[in-house]
Design an enzyme around this catalytic site. Structure first.
Site, mmCIF file in Angstrom:
data_model
loop_
_atom_site.group_PDB
_atom_site.id
_atom_site.type_symbol
_atom_site.label_atom_id
_atom_site.label_comp_id
_atom_site.label_asym_id
_atom_site.label_seq_id
_atom_site.Cartn_x
_atom_site.Cartn_y
_atom_site.Cartn_z
ATOM 1 N N THR A 87 4.359 0.715 -4.843
ATOM 2 C CA THR A 87 3.881 -0.657 -5.001
ATOM 3 C C THR A 87 3.808 -1.068 -6.467
ATOM 4 O OG1 THR A 87 2.697 -0.511 -2.908
ATOM 5 C CG2 THR A 87 2.017 -2.263 -4.400
ATOM 6 N N ARG B 90 0.840 -1.207 0.000
ATOM 7 C CA ARG B 90 0.000 0.000 0.000
ATOM 8 C C ARG B 90 0.873 1.254 0.000
ATOM 9 N NH1 ARG B 90 -4.445 -2.063 4.400
ATOM 10 N NH2 ARG B 90 -4.937 -3.973 3.289
ATOM 11 N N CYS B 91 1.840 1.251 -0.880
ATOM 12 C CA CYS B 91 2.857 2.298 -0.933
ATOM 13 C C CYS B 91 2.803 2.973 -2.298
ATOM 14 C CB CYS B 91 4.223 1.629 -0.710
ATOM 15 S SG CYS B 91 5.663 2.677 -0.943
ATOM 16 N N GLY B 92 3.285 4.184 -2.365
ATOM 17 C CA GLY B 92 3.362 4.879 -3.646
ATOM 18 C C GLY B 92 4.287 4.199 -4.647
#
Length: 187
Positions: free
Chosen positions: A38, A34-36
């Site tokens: 990903t 859930r990361c920028g």
């Protein structure tokens, strides 16, 4: 010492000795769902597909230390990676990659190649750098620790750390370095 002196627990719960990867060019990356960054899962899988038959492997290590961007269970992570990004390179169970509880592998890796800064022209840097400076300035105090998700370490077939790529280096940016190691290994 090399990466072959370490082990980790695979998603299936089996302890894996990294010496299993002797003779391969290895890319080790700490991941989060859930990361920028990903989207890099898909690019990593493309690299893996392109070079796996030439002696290349990617080892993914999910981590929830950076703004809780990997809160899911190991099983959920594995399923999500497979369904959303087609990931079939080896994934390991969730670990810490920095601070007191860091997995020994990541302590070793981060001390082999220090942090050399983020690529400030990367589109996500406009969000990431202010976020770290505001919410987590302690991440930037030392020159070795992992600073964020999707930090990548390129390892030669002898287990030596060759290069560190921060999250702001997209997997495609590593392709020449990977090809160079693969060509040197085949000579």
């Amino acid at each position: 010492m090399s990466i072959f002196d370490f082990s980790a627990v695979a998603m299936n719960g089996k302890r894996t000795l990294l010496e299993e990867y002797k003779g391969k060019t290895v890319l080790i990356v700490n991941t989060a769902g859930r990361c920028g960054f990903t989207y890099q899962y898909k690019e990593l899988q493309s690299l893996y597909d392109r070079y796996k038959d030439k002696g290349f492997v990617i080892l993914g290590f999910p981590c929830n230390q950076f703004d809780h961007q990997e809160p899911d269970s190991n099983k959920q992570i594995e399923i999500s990676c497979m369904i959303n990004y087609g990931v079939n390179f080896p994934l390991f169970q969730k670990i810490d990659v920095r601070d007191d509880n860091a997995h020994p592998l990541f302590s070793y890796l981060s001390h082999q190649k220090p942090f050399d800064g983020f690529n400030e022209s990367h589109p996500v840097s406009k969000i990431l750098i202010p976020l770290i400076n505001e919410k987590h300035p302690e991440y930037l105090i030392d020159e070795h620790s992992i600073k964020w998700n999707f930090t990548k370490f390129l390892i030669d077939p002898n287990g030596k750390v060759v290069k560190r790529f921060e999250c702001t280096s997209d997997p495609i940016d590593m392709e020449q370095d990977i090809e160079k190691l693969l060509s040197e290994a085949s000579v």
